[in-house]
Scaffold this motif. Structure first.
Motif, PDB file in Angstrom:
ATOM      1  N   ILE A   1      -2.172   9.506   4.715  1.00 21.89           N
ATOM      2  CA  ILE A   1      -3.390   9.086   4.018  1.00 21.89           C
ATOM      3  C   ILE A   1      -2.989   8.074   2.957  1.00 21.89           C
ATOM      4  CG2 ILE A   1      -4.700  11.203   4.418  1.00 21.89           C
ATOM      5  CD1 ILE A   1      -3.979  12.018   1.521  1.00 21.89           C
ATOM      6  N   ARG A   2      -3.896   7.147   2.678  1.00 12.12           N
ATOM      7  CA  ARG A   2      -3.618   6.142   1.657  1.00 12.12           C
ATOM      8  C   ARG A   2      -3.789   6.767   0.274  1.00 12.12           C
ATOM      9  NH1 ARG A   2      -6.468   0.350   1.788  1.00 12.12           N
ATOM     10  NH2 ARG A   2      -5.174   0.141   3.623  1.00 12.12           N
ATOM     11  N   VAL A   3      -2.843   6.478  -0.605  1.00 12.02           N
ATOM     12  CA  VAL A   3      -2.868   6.972  -1.976  1.00 12.02           C
ATOM     13  C   VAL A   3      -3.149   5.772  -2.873  1.00 12.02           C
ATOM     14  CG1 VAL A   3      -1.522   8.087  -3.793  1.00 12.02           C
ATOM     15  CG2 VAL A   3      -1.172   8.743  -1.410  1.00 12.02           C
ATOM     16  N   PHE A   4      -4.152   5.902  -3.705  1.00 16.67           N
ATOM     17  CA  PHE A   4      -4.490   4.803  -4.599  1.00 16.67           C
ATOM     18  C   PHE A   4      -3.783   4.982  -5.926  1.00 16.67           C
ATOM     19  CE2 PHE A   4      -7.871   4.890  -1.518  1.00 16.67           C
ATOM     20  CZ  PHE A   4      -7.970   3.555  -1.186  1.00 16.67           C
TER      21      PHE A   4
ATOM     22  N   TYR B   1       0.840  -1.193   0.000  1.00 15.40           N
ATOM     23  CA  TYR B   1       0.000   0.000   0.000  1.00 15.40           C
ATOM     24  C   TYR B   1       0.875   1.243   0.000  1.00 15.40           C
ATOM     25  CZ  TYR B   1      -3.960  -3.004   1.013  1.00 15.40           C
ATOM     26  OH  TYR B   1      -4.927  -3.970   0.948  1.00 15.40           O
ATOM     27  N   THR B   2       0.383   2.296  -0.642  1.00 17.57           N
ATOM     28  CA  THR B   2       1.103   3.563  -0.735  1.00 17.57           C
ATOM     29  C   THR B   2       0.396   4.594   0.131  1.00 17.57           C
ATOM     30  OG1 THR B   2       1.702   3.012  -2.999  1.00 17.57           O
ATOM     31  CG2 THR B   2       1.962   5.306  -2.337  1.00 17.57           C
ATOM     32  N   TYR B   3       1.191   5.310   0.917  1.00 20.16           N
ATOM     33  CA  TYR B   3       0.672   6.353   1.795  1.00 20.16           C
ATOM     34  C   TYR B   3       1.464   7.632   1.570  1.00 20.16           C
ATOM     35  CZ  TYR B   3      -1.725   2.722   4.484  1.00 20.16           C
ATOM     36  OH  TYR B   3      -2.539   1.694   4.873  1.00 20.16           O
ATOM     37  N   GLN B   4       0.784   8.782   1.808  1.00 17.48           N
ATOM     38  CA  GLN B   4       1.472  10.061   1.731  1.00 17.48           C
ATOM     39  C   GLN B   4       1.374  10.740   3.085  1.00 17.48           C
ATOM     40  OE1 GLN B   4       0.402  12.714  -1.454  1.00 17.48           O
ATOM     41  NE2 GLN B   4       2.417  13.636  -1.238  1.00 17.48           N
TER      42      GLN B   4
ATOM     43  N   PRO C   1      -6.742  -2.529   8.773  1.00 24.07           N
ATOM     44  CA  PRO C   1      -7.255  -1.190   8.475  1.00 24.07           C
ATOM     45  C   PRO C   1      -6.125  -0.301   7.944  1.00 24.07           C
ATOM     46  CG  PRO C   1      -7.008  -1.472  10.846  1.00 24.07           C
ATOM     47  CD  PRO C   1      -6.728  -2.808  10.213  1.00 24.07           C
ATOM     48  N   PRO C   2      -6.461   0.728   7.163  1.00 25.45           N
ATOM     49  CA  PRO C   2      -5.436   1.634   6.644  1.00 25.45           C
ATOM     50  C   PRO C   2      -4.683   2.327   7.782  1.00 25.45           C
ATOM     51  CG  PRO C   2      -7.553   2.057   5.597  1.00 25.45           C
ATOM     52  CD  PRO C   2      -7.798   1.084   6.701  1.00 25.45           C
ATOM     53  N   LEU C   3      -3.417   2.616   7.533  1.00 27.30           N
ATOM     54  CA  LEU C   3      -2.632   3.352   8.525  1.00 27.30           C
ATOM     55  C   LEU C   3      -3.172   4.770   8.649  1.00 27.30           C
ATOM     56  CD1 LEU C   3       1.061   2.422   7.586  1.00 27.30           C
ATOM     57  CD2 LEU C   3      -0.330   1.470   9.429  1.00 27.30           C
ATOM     58  N   GLN C   4      -3.057   5.321   9.841  1.00 31.13           N
ATOM     59  CA  GLN C   4      -3.416   6.717  10.057  1.00 31.13           C
ATOM     60  C   GLN C   4      -2.176   7.549  10.357  1.00 31.13           C
ATOM     61  OE1 GLN C   4      -6.504   6.987  12.992  1.00 31.13           O
ATOM     62  NE2 GLN C   4      -7.944   5.791  11.777  1.00 31.13           N
TER      63      GLN C   4
END
Length: 99
Positions: free
Chosen positions: A41-44, A4-7, A28-31
């Motif tokens: 935030i998760r980047v799609f 998963y990619t996050y910014q 769950p997505p990271l916060q």
């Protein structure tokens, strides 16, 4: 495990670095950034689908030998308005658009 990619989102709201994290699909997505604790935030991103539409396969499909086997004629530009046949049985050996 999916990647998963996050910014990172800084406190002033500006965007920071982009990180990639392996996570289970049911997690769950990271916060927050796992190392710095900054908000993320998760980047799609679109998925990469390997197959005929990749560069290696395109080169293989369009090589002179394969085109000749399929009955195609290929011309390659060798000057302004001048093309030379590199493969195929049909057509003239050269094409000059100025003729």
């Amino acid at each position: 495990m999916p990647l998963y990619t996050y910014q990172v989102i800084h406190e002033d709201g500006t965007e920071g670095e982009i990180i990639e994290v392996f996570q289970k699909a049911d997690e769950p997505p990271l916060q927050f950034h796992p190392e710095t604790g900054e908000k993320v935030i998760r980047v799609f991103k679109p998925a990469h689908i390997a197959g005929w539409a990749n560069e290696r396969m395109a080169k293989q499909m369009l090589n002179d030998k394969n085109l000749a086997e399929k009955g195609f004629t290929k011309y390659v530009r060798s000057g302004k308005g001048y093309y030379e046949k590199t493969t195929g049985k049909e057509g003239p050996p050269t094409i000059n658009v100025n003729d």
